[in-house]
Design an enzyme around this catalytic site. Sequence first.
Site, PDB file in Angstrom:
ATOM      1  N   GLU A  64       0.829  -1.204   0.000  1.00  0.00           N
ATOM      2  CA  GLU A  64       0.000   0.000   0.000  1.00  0.00           C
ATOM      3  C   GLU A  64       0.864   1.255   0.000  1.00  0.00           C
ATOM      4  OE1 GLU A  64      -4.207  -0.835   2.021  1.00  0.00           O
ATOM      5  OE2 GLU A  64      -2.539  -1.432   3.315  1.00  0.00           O
TER       6      GLU A  64
ATOM      7  N   GLU B 190      -4.401  -9.182   3.013  1.00  0.00           N
ATOM      8  CA  GLU B 190      -5.213  -9.007   4.218  1.00  0.00           C
ATOM      9  C   GLU B 190      -6.380  -9.974   4.335  1.00  0.00           C
ATOM     10  OE1 GLU B 190      -3.131  -5.041   3.640  1.00  0.00           O
ATOM     11  OE2 GLU B 190      -3.993  -6.623   2.383  1.00  0.00           O
TER      12      GLU B 190
END
Length: 261
Positions: free
Chosen positions: A111, A131
């Site tokens: 990210e 995730e």
Amino acid sequence: MAALVKCRALFQPLRSQMNVISGVCRSDSVLHSFLTKRAPHCVRLYSSDVKSGDDLIVRYLDGEDSGIVVLGINRPQSKNAISKNLVTMVSTLPMPTIAAIDGAALGGGLEMALACDIRVAASSAKMGLVETKLAIIPGAGGTQRLPRTVGVSVAKELIFAARVLSGDEAKSLGLVNHAVEQNKTGDAAYLRALDLAREFIPQGPIAIRMAKLAINQGIEVDLKTGLAIEEACYAQVIPTKDRLEGLQAFKEKRPPRFKGE
């Protein structure tokens, strides 16, 4: 101006201001680097001009790379875990940012890389938004930046499967701009990113900032509005001394000497 980010471990970030991300920068050509853990031998790349904060280390390159700043994450107690605020700082920098991924950029590490303008990876690097394996979703911009980078359907596949990609696979999907063979010192992506940074540094700093602003804002709107944004940004460079210097340098057949004015 630019930023490099380097990732080596789970949830670790990359290099930036032309390496990684930080608010410390000059108005002219600058390279910021966000480092994750770096081996001691890598310190040779930096000058001794170091400033430390609670979470960041700032190093200024010298010699031919003067004007390049390396920012390092300094949170060993939390394995260089990143925050949403840090990613937001990386994404809103006005100068180009380059993420150099030499190791693993998983979850928050990727990210962080996605918040940069350009990504470079070693072919052996590993990256992914993993995730969903933990029954959560990417929470630092991954669900928004990944689709904008590789397309909606590909992003969904990668996130739904929590897939980990190699540098070569990431290059084939357009997730990274360049994939390079790893070297013995483990910093091939960083060195390639540094070469890119060196290409950016000689250009007009105000023009670079305005170009980034026009692209980033324009991509979020319709074409007509985007063209209006471009026109507004173009108007900002017309009255600059750098524009006149560029014209004069072209006329005199010499390299321009931009000052960010």
